[in-house]
Design a protein around this motif. Sequence first.
Motif, PDB file in Angstrom:
ATOM      1  N   PHE C  20       9.536  68.476  41.656  1.00  0.00           N
ATOM      2  CA  PHE C  20       9.592  67.264  42.468  1.00  0.00           C
ATOM      3  C   PHE C  20       9.622  66.025  41.590  1.00  0.00           C
ATOM      4  O   PHE C  20      10.424  65.121  41.785  1.00  0.00           O
ATOM      5  N   THR C  22      10.422  65.690  38.461  1.00  0.00           N
ATOM      6  CA  THR C  22      11.628  65.558  37.656  1.00  0.00           C
ATOM      7  C   THR C  22      12.808  65.121  38.507  1.00  0.00           C
ATOM      8  O   THR C  22      13.547  64.211  38.155  1.00  0.00           O
ATOM      9  N   PHE C  23      12.944  65.752  39.653  1.00  0.00           N
ATOM     10  CA  PHE C  23      14.123  65.463  40.469  1.00  0.00           C
ATOM     11  C   PHE C  23      14.127  64.027  40.965  1.00  0.00           C
ATOM     12  O   PHE C  23      15.140  63.347  40.905  1.00  0.00           O
ATOM     13  N   TYR C  24      12.987  63.560  41.459  1.00  0.00           N
ATOM     14  CA  TYR C  24      12.997  62.222  42.034  1.00  0.00           C
ATOM     15  C   TYR C  24      12.701  61.133  41.010  1.00  0.00           C
ATOM     16  O   TYR C  24      13.451  60.179  40.880  1.00  0.00           O
ATOM     17  N   LEU C  27      14.746  61.742  37.076  1.00  0.00           N
ATOM     18  CA  LEU C  27      16.192  61.583  37.214  1.00  0.00           C
ATOM     19  C   LEU C  27      16.552  60.127  37.526  1.00  0.00           C
ATOM     20  O   LEU C  27      17.511  59.577  36.986  1.00  0.00           O
TER      21      LEU C  27
END
Lengths: 458, 281, 291
Positions: C20, C22-24, C27
């Motif tokens: 979570f 890392t993705f939001y 990134l």
Amino acid sequence: MKNIMLYKRIFAFFLALILVLSLAACTSSGASSSGIPSSESSTTDSSEEDEESAVEPVSDEVVTLTLWEYVADIERTAPGVYLCVKQFMEDHPNVIIDMVGTASEEHNKKVLLASQSGDLPDMTTLEWSMMRELKAEGFLADLTDEVYNRGIDDFFVPGVLQLEEDNTIYGLPYEACVCCYFYNKEIFDQYNVGYPDVEEWNWDEFINNCQVFVENGVTPVMCGGLSPWNIGIQQSFLVRYGFPDYIEKINSGEMSWVNDDFLHFFEKMQEYGEKNMMPSNVTTMDYFQALDQWIGGTGAMVSSGVWAVNQVAEAEFADQIGVWHGPVFEDGVGDKHRTVKSGTICYGVTAKCAEDTAKFNAAMDFFEFFYGEEGTRIHYEEGNTLTVTKYSGDKSKLSPLLQNVGALVDDDWTGYLLCTDMMPAGTADVFYDAVWGVMLGNYTPQQAAEQMQAEYDS
Amino acid sequence: MALHRKRFFEKFLFYFLVLGIAFIIMIPFIWTFFLSFKTDSEIFNTPFALPTEWSFKNYRRALETINIFQMYKNTVIIAVSAEVLSLFFTFMSSFAISRMTYKHKAFRNGIYFYYLLGLGIPVYILLYPIYRQNAFMGLIDNLIGLILPHIALTIPFNTLLFVGYFNGFSSEIEEAAIIDGCGLFKMLIKITLPIVKPIIATTAVFNVIYIWNEYPFAATYLNTKDLFTVSLATSMFKSTYSRDYSGMICAVILIMIPELIFYVCLQKYIISGMTAGAVKS
Amino acid sequence: MRWLSTIRNKLILHIPSFLFFTFYSVLSVIMAIYYSFTDFKGLGTPEFIGFRNYSRIFSDAIFLTAFNNTLIILVLSSVILLPLSFAWAYILDIPFKGNGLVKVMSFTPYVIAPIIVGTIWLFILDPEIGLLSSFFRAIGKPGWIHQWIGGDKLTPYSVTIVWVWQTMCFHSTIMLAGLKSISHDIYEAASVDGAGRIKTIFFITLPLMKETFITNIALQITGGLKIFEVVNELTGGGPNHKSETLITYMYSITFSRYKYGYGMSLSVLVLIISAVFSIGYIKNARQKLSD
């Protein structure tokens, strides 16, 4: 063994969570993706209406248009639009207009973001500078032919419809933006000061006559520095110093901001501050507070615009309110009677919408209705909103104040866009900073003009 | 007798001081409450006077303008789902960071500081990219498009609090449980969870309040009125050239009350996790 | 614990948070870093301009003012906040009748919407009509009246006061949780040894609260660097950018002036400063702890 039990429990927990999430998803996606656009439901009655129109078999194919407004609560804060949309949908059962309201600051962000991901609505309000940026990127539809063929151009007060440099029309002006001073006749009478619009004061008379107020501890002009844009009337002063004549040359770099006429303008702004024309706590007051205090009887005038007509009507001295375009300038440029008179914002139709003929036609049908006689009538009589279109109804039915203020819109002063609306997007902030800086004594006129030029150079 | 009197005096002084400070802290709230009964003109022209008329006109108008209960519902859906998942995830990962042994110590610190980096991210960095991600996944104008980022956004704060709290405890009790043959998840639930109860309650309070008041994401990612969260309530009273201050203040009060109730309910759990040496064996 | 530290267990515990976050967050930061090297305006195709945005920052006078103001707020509020919130937490830790009520009363500043916080404190701090100035006038000391907000110098100090008022209970709630983690046995032992209250605080409570203090200081640093809403509501960064803080300035650059690239370079800088200070501090403090 026990471990497995626990894993199972955790798994079950996860499952439950996913259930909760998907439930949330259902409730939300149900509103946005189902065939019935219940999302328009600003009020319950209008959503009922939609359901009716969806249930009844309609002969024509139903066209759904999305309209983005730059206010969050359309029904209350843009009643003219709201009522027009309702009436239009009643007249055209095969057209559904989905209204989405967003507070103005976020509206701009939303438009930018949506343009990047291809999610722009069919129609939207746009700041003039933003409209030009979107046009340059090809996101907007060319409305020129439709406007002339349908005769929409005839509906507007002269000089308000804006042509782009290539004589095209991409934005249709909306909501009358004529900056003006409202003045409290009771206070003027109390100190034996004549009425500025009757005597047609020039700049020096304006400053000198207002010193009577200063000497008696009355603020001449209420305004709020916490709302930097609250220098609309100053922008019409700059118009009187030739801004509309020079802007193209300035934009193309042929002319500098540091020129005699603009310096004269900034010098006047310096005098405005030095002669205590503004409240002493102007930097900690916003426009809304300034206006409310003026309505409460503080200050002789308030720097505002015709949009505030409904609010000032609530003052106890409502029948003693005068309106004034502001002073004329002896050393101004061109016609002395020129001022800011335009739409606050404009409506654009997106290129995406124009690809679908049925949609585009429906959108233009709507604007034809919106700007036409009936739409204007709804604005004036039911929405109490001033428009930039010609009102042909019985003016005596309107309140005297609305008549007075409405007269500012279609009098013989030549109208222009706000200066900031003629600048590239994002430059407005620098301009606000420059003008306030001079008025507050933080910048000299020279510095302010140089700051503007530096912004153009970068 | 003298001692008794001294005791009484001390107690009186203590209450006087504590209640006095609390009252001073609370003045702006009380003031807001009074302002919510005034007209806009009264608010700005006589800000310090009591309202001239005690009527619920402003509240009635506010409730007509905003569908506050729908807003409550939406916000609760977002806050509860994001909060439960986030607490669950960070409880696990913080435990792993604080308690587990790693071959390379750098890994532990690396992942810990990786999360803490998130504390410094200004939310406006995220506004555009997350919009893109949501658009890509079709989550614009959808509550899930808010839930998922909120989970990510609360991770750094939760990690900081959890790891700090774990570190403040010795792992003796847990070690003892392991020696007794307790598995990982059983131990997490039966032993660790009760110990960290105060910090879970604290974290939950702040996460929920953060999500409750979160404005920029909600304002940019939601279009449909039926999906609006409570933080958007005040913006319904603003337009470019007008502002309904009294309505806005009523909305502020309506937004605050559930938060205070929530705090009242949860602060009871901010109690000692180690009750009187009960777990000392 | 080594027993349970299998790779499989570690993966189960770490993966959800990691994905979570890392993705939001990460990134997005990477995207922001990319844009910070471009002249992106929010529209059109961004053009790569190298380090020009970054080199521009340090000759930007407004940025330096904003940095200066943020530093004043950060340092001053840290000095005031930490002792104050500890003291308040300590009081709230004492069981007395009405404890819950006092807690809720002191929690109100934290939940009140910033838009009203601005308006209320405007009524207090406004140099003309404000409560503070009226008070000075009433006691016959009009000379004490200054431009608390809206003037040239004092706004960061006023903002500090509002900020302390607003976040004190936030910090003391976290401290309270820390106080609760201290076993009562230790206090009992101390009182048996005849240690007074003050002595107990300094020699027992405070040393045991080190982790809590690390948490609070880290939050104070990162939160103070990101201060936005209070300033925005009180002065909007004005007049003429004199009271701008890092994030209010970044906000106006990004969203009012549509200089997305430059705005992102400012945010990345804030992120770097924040990371260096908070992580550096935590690392340092932990090292001292384990020594």
